[in-house]
Design an enzyme around this catalytic site. Sequence first.
Site, PDB file in Angstrom:
ATOM      1  N   GLU A  55       0.823  -1.216   0.000  1.00  0.00           N
ATOM      2  CA  GLU A  55       0.000   0.000   0.000  1.00  0.00           C
ATOM      3  C   GLU A  55       0.849   1.255   0.000  1.00  0.00           C
ATOM      4  O   GLU A  55       0.562   2.228  -0.697  1.00  0.00           O
ATOM      5  CB  GLU A  55      -0.911   0.033   1.234  1.00  0.00           C
ATOM      6  CG  GLU A  55      -2.091  -0.902   1.170  1.00  0.00           C
ATOM      7  CD  GLU A  55      -1.667  -2.332   1.352  1.00  0.00           C
ATOM      8  OE1 GLU A  55      -0.607  -2.555   1.956  1.00  0.00           O
ATOM      9  OE2 GLU A  55      -2.394  -3.211   0.891  1.00  0.00           O
TER      10      GLU A  55
ATOM     11  N   HIS B  41     -12.029  -5.568   7.934  1.00  0.00           N
ATOM     12  CA  HIS B  41     -12.684  -5.361   6.642  1.00  0.00           C
ATOM     13  C   HIS B  41     -13.899  -4.472   6.816  1.00  0.00           C
ATOM     14  O   HIS B  41     -14.802  -4.485   5.999  1.00  0.00           O
ATOM     15  CB  HIS B  41     -13.117  -6.710   6.029  1.00  0.00           C
ATOM     16  CG  HIS B  41     -11.964  -7.600   5.696  1.00  0.00           C
ATOM     17  ND1 HIS B  41     -11.316  -8.358   6.618  1.00  0.00           N
ATOM     18  CD2 HIS B  41     -11.320  -7.822   4.528  1.00  0.00           C
ATOM     19  CE1 HIS B  41     -10.332  -9.012   6.047  1.00  0.00           C
ATOM     20  NE2 HIS B  41     -10.302  -8.717   4.781  1.00  0.00           N
TER      21      HIS B  41
END
Lengths: 392, 393
Positions: free
Chosen positions: A126, A196
């Site tokens: 990321e 999540h």
Amino acid sequence: MAAAARFFIRGANSRLSISGFGTGAQSCFGAALLRLSPGCSSRTKTQRRHASHFTYQPDPVPTQYGPTQKMNLFQSVTSALDNTLASDPTAVIFGEDVAFGGVFRCTVGLRDKYGKDRVFNTPLCEQGIVGFGIGVAVAGATAIAEIQFADYIYPAFDQIVNEAAKYRYRSGNLFDCGNLTIRAPWGCVGHGSLYHSQSPEAFFAHCPGIKVVIPRGPVQAKGLLLSCISDKNPCIFFEPKILYRAAVEQVPVEPYTIPLSQAEVLQEGSDVTLVAWGTQIHVMREVANMAQEKLGVSCEVIDLQTILPWDTETVCKSVVKTGRLLISHEAPITGGFAAEISSTVQEECFLNLEAPISRVCGYDTPFPHIFEPFYIPDKWKCLEAIKRMINY
Amino acid sequence: CGTMLTNISNVLRACAQRNGAAAVISARTYADFTAQATFEVKKCDTHKLDEAPATEVVMTREEGLQYYRTMQTMRRMELKADQLYKQKIIRGFCHLYDGQEACAVGIEASINLSDHLITAYRAHGYTYTRGGTVKEIMAELTGRRGGIAKGKGGSMHMYCKNFYGGNGIVGAQVPLGAGVALACKHQGRNELCVCLYGDGAANQGQIFETYNMAALWKLPVIFVCENNRYGMGTSVERAAASTDYYKRGEFIPGLRVDGMDVLCVREATRFAAEHCRSGKGPILMELQTYRYHGHSMSDPGVSYRTREEIQEVRSKSDPISMLKDRMLSNNMASVEELKEIDVEVRKEIEDAAQFATTDPEPPLEELCNHIFYNNPPLDVRGTHPWSKLKSVS
């Protein structure tokens, strides 16, 4: 104390009556919503236990942007990206697994249509993705980076806050990475648990130099995403992942933009202002209807849309009219964005307030695995808050 | 007859450290089985190493049966989890480990329970080898109070003594593992830390930062890259500029190991553990393995690889079949004996699944517990300022 006890009882009962939630909501709002919301189809008893906490309420069909097509949220995102790649030859889309279409199918078909040098996968990094995106943007190309889940954005936090947000400022406007847009799926999804389901907008709201945008449905998503891409500032676009399939609307096929930093008043009212964004808007709309029916209270519902920089004028104007404000979001209450709104509104509208500003948010805990139905700020908690404000 | 006597004496000698009485009984009942045999394993590729792990390894009957039982339990447990997930009894995310059993069992065979281990989210297998019971693991998957993390973690967050999880963010567990190794070195306990990550995570920046720190300070850490050829849906060729993951440590010596052969993994881990414990610093092992299921239960696993490929690995390199064949062809066990183990394992899994389905969920008070360490208990702000829940630790 009594309130806490009441909360526990409600918490205990809500497990038993969650199956009643679905039927209760359906009987209140009639067959029209039943047809539109896929979440309310007939289910077996075990499945109804996991019914979602909101009923999706679609926008009316927009007529001013040309012909429309039925799309859900991920298809409207694909449409926006398609329009961008077609009109802007420098645009590139990259991220983890975007080439085959993405884990939420937001980029389906784009690689075949525009080529593998415009839509490509990155390795699992990321920090690298965002850093790379900043570089692409600074060099003049339009970069659309995808972070697979908003929960994974933290390795890139330094790049966003220290590099992207401050580029224009520290170079005295010589360089900027306005061509950068970062997209990430956001918010609770029913079974996401700790990693999540997060809503990190508050972390980025604290950073001048970037824009943070969250849509509530497909029509908004396409317009806002196109605005973010064309905006000359680095933008973070959070997409409520629970709405990817559940939210279906008629979306214009041609590109169109919805202005940033403008909150939208969805429903006018005179007694309470309700402010929310993303999935929570649909909860608030239900709450507004419930408040009207059960309490005779007229609510004004505002979708903030852009978190940073946020539309203080619309919200304050509304609070001046109604005198009461309720803000709701899934992120934890301490330091959540509701705190910023609350603080600003009490500064601007102190004498107009009839009751303390109410915030109905997630608990100050990590997003739980098994306790999700208790954690999320559902319509009952919001209704309770409205009652307290009315009776203050 | 002469060989029979030698075999009996071998068994008795091998069993000397264990229960003496049992050895006598076992010598009588299983006297016709070979006590131990030598097997040939694939040679490991090395990077910056003068020696390599041995290619001829010895396995005793007991070891073989134990590995078989452990691997079979793991396999059955994962398949049961698959079943429960499809019945929506397990929800959320579930990353299954079947196909990779040899890695967990092989590593555990060469380290002690007092050593430390940390891995990413495909953690059910390691939770079991590190001491978790099947019951606890399954109850954690279904989110019940009997779960190994009290039902608060789920599939990706399982922990037990000297096993640090179970981590959702890939790559983030690697610096943690190095830290654990530093603590071991500091406290002079001659323990090491096995720090696992996958082929996808091998491209994360944090891992390279950790390589540097570990090598600089000569930390007793075994980095293990479980290369199952696919990072979610991306094959290694499409994600990495260099797929020689064992060389990625550059200045850290590396080994490439056949991860489908439990004995090869065991031997390589023994070699690596010795390297660490002798104070030579970190070492990197790449285990070439394969997972039969998709990345998680929401991934069918066939959109990025062919069914033929999965079938081929299953028929040619399945770790349990390989071990079974070896034991049978060397007369170390009988088909009936192994079948008996299968039946016992199946029963254990059934009982665990029953427990996992019927155990009650954790009480609401648990929602706010264990956020901070706090004495006296802390008030946790709830959704309104007037609803407070207590957090205890």
